[in-house]
Design a protein around this motif. Structure first.
Motif, PDB file in Angstrom:
ATOM      1  N   LEU A   1      59.411  21.882  64.670  1.00 18.90           N
ATOM      2  CA  LEU A   1      60.431  22.654  63.976  1.00 18.90           C
ATOM      3  C   LEU A   1      60.668  23.890  64.823  1.00 18.90           C
TER       4      LEU A   1
ATOM      5  N   VAL B   1      62.275  27.423  65.351  1.00 16.36           N
ATOM      6  CA  VAL B   1      62.770  28.514  64.512  1.00 16.36           C
ATOM      7  C   VAL B   1      63.296  29.646  65.380  1.00 16.36           C
TER       8      VAL B   1
ATOM      9  N   GLN C   1      64.721  35.191  61.972  1.00 20.26           N
ATOM     10  CA  GLN C   1      65.116  35.028  60.580  1.00 20.26           C
ATOM     11  C   GLN C   1      65.763  36.294  60.034  1.00 20.26           C
TER      12      GLN C   1
ATOM     13  N   MET D   1      60.102  33.450  55.933  1.00 22.58           N
ATOM     14  CA  MET D   1      60.064  32.016  56.220  1.00 22.58           C
ATOM     15  C   MET D   1      61.235  31.293  55.558  1.00 22.58           C
ATOM     16  N   SER D   2      61.871  30.427  56.319  1.00 22.65           N
ATOM     17  CA  SER D   2      62.947  29.612  55.774  1.00 22.65           C
ATOM     18  C   SER D   2      62.349  28.512  54.900  1.00 22.65           C
TER      19      SER D   2
ATOM     20  N   LYS E   1      62.713  25.427  55.360  1.00 21.19           N
ATOM     21  CA  LYS E   1      62.198  24.399  56.273  1.00 21.19           C
ATOM     22  C   LYS E   1      60.805  24.765  56.772  1.00 21.19           C
ATOM     23  N   GLU E   2      60.600  26.039  57.090  1.00 19.48           N
ATOM     24  CA  GLU E   2      59.269  26.473  57.519  1.00 19.48           C
ATOM     25  C   GLU E   2      58.258  26.304  56.385  1.00 19.48           C
ATOM     26  N   GLU E   3      58.672  26.662  55.176  1.00 15.99           N
ATOM     27  CA  GLU E   3      57.785  26.524  54.019  1.00 15.99           C
ATOM     28  C   GLU E   3      57.423  25.063  53.773  1.00 15.99           C
TER      29      GLU E   3
ATOM     30  N   GLN F   1      54.974  23.929  56.452  1.00  9.18           N
ATOM     31  CA  GLN F   1      53.652  24.484  56.164  1.00  9.18           C
ATOM     32  C   GLN F   1      52.976  23.700  55.036  1.00  9.18           C
TER      33      GLN F   1
ATOM     34  N   VAL G   1      55.407  24.353  64.587  1.00  8.93           N
ATOM     35  CA  VAL G   1      56.524  25.290  64.459  1.00  8.93           C
ATOM     36  C   VAL G   1      56.560  26.115  65.738  1.00  8.93           C
TER      37      VAL G   1
ATOM     38  N   SER H   1      58.977  28.567  68.696  1.00  4.56           N
ATOM     39  CA  SER H   1      60.101  29.484  68.913  1.00  4.56           C
ATOM     40  C   SER H   1      61.098  28.859  69.887  1.00  4.56           C
TER      41      SER H   1
END
Length: 81
Positions: free
Chosen positions: A30, A32, A35, A45-46, A48-50, A53, A65, A67
């Motif tokens: 993912l 990212v 943000q 956290m978006s 998608k990040e949540e 996780q 995740v 960069s």
């Protein structure tokens, strides 16, 4: 460097990646960007990040995740840029 989602998706596709718009247990990476706290909330956290996780913590996935910088390094790994 800051690129659009479309540019990143094209770069990934060009090297054989499969780009999806959602996160699932089949997701490997993912990527990212920076943000906007007004959009994602104070935790930064978006959704998608949540989700990534939560999937990782439950043992259902192993999503890395990364960069934009890490994404580019992965793309150009082993190549002179």
């Amino acid at each position: 460097m800051h690129m659009s989602r479309q540019e990143a998706a094209q770069l990934a596709t060009d090297v054989g990646g499969i780009v999806k718009t959602s996160v699932s247990s089949k997701t490997h990476y993912l990527v990212v960007g920076k943000q906007d706290l007004a959009l994602v909330g104070q935790d930064g956290m978006s959704t998608k990040e949540e989700k990534a996780q939560a999937l990782n913590q439950s043992g259902k996935a192993h999503i890395k995740v990364i960069s934009e910088h890490e994404f580019l390094a992965l793309l150009y790994q082993g190549q002179e840029v």
